[in-house]
Scaffold this motif. Structure first.
Motif, PDB file in Angstrom:
ATOM      1  N   THR A 157       0.836  -1.203   0.000  1.00 33.39           N
ATOM      2  CA  THR A 157       0.000   0.000   0.000  1.00 33.39           C
ATOM      3  C   THR A 157       0.872   1.255   0.000  1.00 33.39           C
ATOM      4  OG1 THR A 157      -1.693  -1.196   1.232  1.00 33.39           O
ATOM      5  CG2 THR A 157      -1.842   1.190   1.235  1.00 33.39           C
ATOM      6  N   ALA A 158       1.924   1.242   0.827  1.00 39.67           N
ATOM      7  CA  ALA A 158       2.819   2.398   0.890  1.00 39.67           C
ATOM      8  C   ALA A 158       3.545   2.592  -0.431  1.00 39.67           C
ATOM      9  CB  ALA A 158       3.823   2.231   2.033  1.00 39.67           C
ATOM     10  N   ALA A 159       3.969   1.504  -1.058  1.00 38.83           N
ATOM     11  CA  ALA A 159       4.656   1.606  -2.346  1.00 38.83           C
ATOM     12  C   ALA A 159       3.711   2.137  -3.422  1.00 38.83           C
ATOM     13  CB  ALA A 159       5.214   0.249  -2.756  1.00 38.83           C
ATOM     14  N   GLN A 160       2.471   1.677  -3.378  1.00 33.27           N
ATOM     15  CA  GLN A 160       1.498   2.169  -4.358  1.00 33.27           C
ATOM     16  C   GLN A 160       1.218   3.656  -4.129  1.00 33.27           C
ATOM     17  OE1 GLN A 160      -2.224   0.098  -4.229  1.00 33.27           O
ATOM     18  NE2 GLN A 160      -2.855   0.830  -6.245  1.00 33.27           N
TER      19      GLN A 160
ATOM     20  N   GLN B 171      -6.597  16.707  -7.109  1.00 33.01           N
ATOM     21  CA  GLN B 171      -7.157  15.677  -6.223  1.00 33.01           C
ATOM     22  C   GLN B 171      -6.314  15.463  -4.967  1.00 33.01           C
ATOM     23  OE1 GLN B 171      -7.526  12.179  -8.599  1.00 33.01           O
ATOM     24  NE2 GLN B 171      -9.405  12.851  -9.584  1.00 33.01           N
ATOM     25  N   CYS B 172      -5.059  15.760  -5.020  1.00 35.31           N
ATOM     26  CA  CYS B 172      -4.154  15.518  -3.905  1.00 35.31           C
ATOM     27  C   CYS B 172      -4.335  16.614  -2.863  1.00 35.31           C
ATOM     28  CB  CYS B 172      -2.713  15.471  -4.383  1.00 35.31           C
ATOM     29  SG  CYS B 172      -1.592  14.961  -3.083  1.00 35.31           S
ATOM     30  N   THR B 173      -4.802  16.210  -1.651  1.00 37.62           N
ATOM     31  CA  THR B 173      -5.041  17.179  -0.593  1.00 37.62           C
ATOM     32  C   THR B 173      -3.863  17.267   0.378  1.00 37.62           C
ATOM     33  OG1 THR B 173      -6.134  15.491   0.748  1.00 37.62           O
ATOM     34  CG2 THR B 173      -7.530  16.857  -0.658  1.00 37.62           C
ATOM     35  N   VAL B 174      -2.997  16.262   0.405  1.00 37.60           N
ATOM     36  CA  VAL B 174      -1.833  16.232   1.297  1.00 37.60           C
ATOM     37  C   VAL B 174      -0.668  16.895   0.577  1.00 37.60           C
ATOM     38  CG1 VAL B 174      -0.266  14.676   2.543  1.00 37.60           C
ATOM     39  CG2 VAL B 174      -2.662  14.056   2.250  1.00 37.60           C
ATOM     40  N   PRO B 175       0.169  17.648   1.305  1.00 39.21           N
ATOM     41  CA  PRO B 175       1.355  18.199   0.664  1.00 39.21           C
ATOM     42  C   PRO B 175       2.219  17.060   0.120  1.00 39.21           C
ATOM     43  CG  PRO B 175       1.075  19.118   2.875  1.00 39.21           C
ATOM     44  CD  PRO B 175       0.034  18.080   2.682  1.00 39.21           C
ATOM     45  N   VAL B 176       2.452  17.063  -1.146  1.00 45.08           N
ATOM     46  CA  VAL B 176       3.081  15.950  -1.845  1.00 45.08           C
ATOM     47  C   VAL B 176       4.501  15.703  -1.349  1.00 45.08           C
ATOM     48  CG1 VAL B 176       3.852  15.138  -4.102  1.00 45.08           C
ATOM     49  CG2 VAL B 176       1.666  16.301  -3.880  1.00 45.08           C
ATOM     50  N   ASP B 177       5.301  16.735  -1.210  1.00 39.68           N
ATOM     51  CA  ASP B 177       6.704  16.536  -0.836  1.00 39.68           C
ATOM     52  C   ASP B 177       6.850  15.930   0.565  1.00 39.68           C
ATOM     53  OD1 ASP B 177       7.705  17.420  -3.246  1.00 39.68           O
ATOM     54  OD2 ASP B 177       7.705  19.524  -2.612  1.00 39.68           O
ATOM     55  N   SER B 178       6.064  16.402   1.528  1.00 41.25           N
ATOM     56  CA  SER B 178       6.192  15.858   2.893  1.00 41.25           C
ATOM     57  C   SER B 178       5.720  14.405   2.946  1.00 41.25           C
ATOM     58  CB  SER B 178       5.419  16.715   3.887  1.00 41.25           C
ATOM     59  OG  SER B 178       4.031  16.636   3.630  1.00 41.25           O
TER      60      SER B 178
ATOM     61  N   LEU C 231       5.668  12.308   0.486  1.00 43.94           N
ATOM     62  CA  LEU C 231       6.633  11.540  -0.300  1.00 43.94           C
ATOM     63  C   LEU C 231       7.850  11.186   0.545  1.00 43.94           C
ATOM     64  CD1 LEU C 231       6.998  10.522  -3.205  1.00 43.94           C
ATOM     65  CD2 LEU C 231       8.181  12.622  -3.713  1.00 43.94           C
ATOM     66  N   SER C 232       8.367  12.142   1.301  1.00 41.72           N
ATOM     67  CA  SER C 232       9.533  11.857   2.161  1.00 41.72           C
ATOM     68  C   SER C 232       9.150  10.892   3.291  1.00 41.72           C
ATOM     69  CB  SER C 232      10.137  13.131   2.704  1.00 41.72           C
ATOM     70  OG  SER C 232       9.230  13.765   3.562  1.00 41.72           O
TER      71      SER C 232
ATOM     72  N   LEU D 132       6.824   8.518   3.213  1.00 38.42           N
ATOM     73  CA  LEU D 132       6.678   7.176   2.644  1.00 38.42           C
ATOM     74  C   LEU D 132       8.037   6.575   2.299  1.00 38.42           C
ATOM     75  CD1 LEU D 132       3.543   7.450   0.357  1.00 38.42           C
ATOM     76  CD2 LEU D 132       3.823   6.031   2.366  1.00 38.42           C
ATOM     77  N   ASN D 133       8.949   7.354   1.810  1.00 41.46           N
ATOM     78  CA  ASN D 133      10.307   6.858   1.516  1.00 41.46           C
ATOM     79  C   ASN D 133      10.981   6.376   2.799  1.00 41.46           C
ATOM     80  OD1 ASN D 133      10.696   6.983  -1.278  1.00 41.46           O
ATOM     81  ND2 ASN D 133      10.962   9.205  -1.196  1.00 41.46           N
ATOM     82  N   MET D 134      10.837   7.134   3.878  1.00 45.78           N
ATOM     83  CA  MET D 134      11.421   6.720   5.151  1.00 45.78           C
ATOM     84  C   MET D 134      10.765   5.446   5.671  1.00 45.78           C
ATOM     85  SD  MET D 134      12.033  10.394   7.040  1.00 45.78           S
ATOM     86  CE  MET D 134      12.064   9.639   8.632  1.00 45.78           C
ATOM     87  N   GLU D 135       9.436   5.353   5.528  1.00 47.57           N
ATOM     88  CA  GLU D 135       8.704   4.168   5.986  1.00 47.57           C
ATOM     89  C   GLU D 135       9.133   2.927   5.226  1.00 47.57           C
ATOM     90  OE1 GLU D 135       4.088   2.740   6.096  1.00 47.57           O
ATOM     91  OE2 GLU D 135       4.507   4.848   6.475  1.00 47.57           O
ATOM     92  N   LEU D 136       9.327   3.068   3.936  1.00 51.17           N
ATOM     93  CA  LEU D 136       9.771   1.930   3.124  1.00 51.17           C
ATOM     94  C   LEU D 136      11.197   1.505   3.472  1.00 51.17           C
ATOM     95  CD1 LEU D 136       8.295   2.667  -0.396  1.00 51.17           C
ATOM     96  CD2 LEU D 136       7.695   0.804   1.136  1.00 51.17           C
ATOM     97  N   LYS D 137      12.053   2.468   3.815  1.00 54.98           N
ATOM     98  CA  LYS D 137      13.416   2.118   4.204  1.00 54.98           C
ATOM     99  C   LYS D 137      13.445   1.348   5.527  1.00 54.98           C
ATOM    100  CE  LYS D 137      15.678   5.870   1.749  1.00 54.98           C
ATOM    101  NZ  LYS D 137      16.387   7.127   1.887  1.00 54.98           N
ATOM    102  N   VAL D 138      12.535   1.705   6.434  1.00 58.72           N
ATOM    103  CA  VAL D 138      12.473   1.027   7.736  1.00 58.72           C
ATOM    104  C   VAL D 138      11.965  -0.359   7.521  1.00 58.72           C
ATOM    105  CG1 VAL D 138      11.352   1.037   9.992  1.00 58.72           C
ATOM    106  CG2 VAL D 138      12.170   3.138   9.033  1.00 58.72           C
TER     107      VAL D 138
END
Length: 186
Positions: free
Chosen positions: A132-135, A168-175, A177-178, A180-186
């Motif tokens: 889900t996080a990768a998607q 459509q994106c309501t969340v700040p994309v850059d924050s 994105l960072s 999710l990248n950290m979550e995937l690394k963990v």
């Protein structure tokens, strides 16, 4: 002089020394008993079996304990009979101890299997979260590219799909994105 010429007292002493030095055990005495009539008669000598009783059943050698398998008090039993009774009880206790050990080992195996099933379930859940996080990361990456395209290019050039993604994106994309990248690394 042959072995058959030796007196019974000497043979009895040899057997006593064998038992006292732990060179002869109950099995050895039983084997000697069937070797010849003379050794059979000598191998049931009460002193031999009394010595074996005190050596093999040290904690149980007290004559005050009652025998459950006979109506006679143990003091009146021949030491060989008493040894047989105690040996059978010991065999039963050892079999019960082995059964308990097997049951305890089976219980540990069962507990380990349950824990393994729990861990496998956790791994599956984490795998689903990762998918889900990768998607979501992939989707956010597309939104970020569309946002960059909107900012860099002229709005007329930008296609409707990219504009729709950004809106459509309501969340700040850059924050996100960072994160999710950290979550995937963990």
């Amino acid at each position: 002089m042959s072995a058959s010429d030796l007196p019974d007292e000497l043979w009895a002493r040899v057997l006593e020394m064998g038992v006292a030095s732990s060179a002869l055990g109950f099995r050895d005495l039983c084997c000697l008993a069937i070797a010849s009539r003379r050794l059979g008669r000598l191998s049931v000598y009460p002193a031999l079996w009394s010595e074996l009783l005190s050596r093999d059943f040290l904690s149980q050698s007290h004559p005050s304990t009652s025998s459950a398998s006979t109506s006679q008090p143990q003091q009146q039993l021949h030491p060989k009979s008493l040894y047989r009774i105690k040996f059978e009880r010991h065999k039963v206790r050892m079999a019960e101890a082995r059964r308990r050990a097997v049951f305890e080992a089976e219980a540990r195996v069962l507990a380990s299997r349950r824990r393994l099933a729990e861990l496998e379930g956790s791994i599956r859940e984490e795998g689903e979260k990762m998918k889900t996080a990768a998607q979501e990361l992939d989707n956010l990456e597309r939104v970020r590219r569309a946002s960059v395209a909107l900012n860099v290019w002229q709005p007329q050039v930008v296609r409707g799909r990219q504009k729709q993604l950004v809106q459509q994106c309501t969340v700040p994309v850059d924050s996100r994105l960072s994160n999710l990248n950290m979550e995937l690394k963990v």
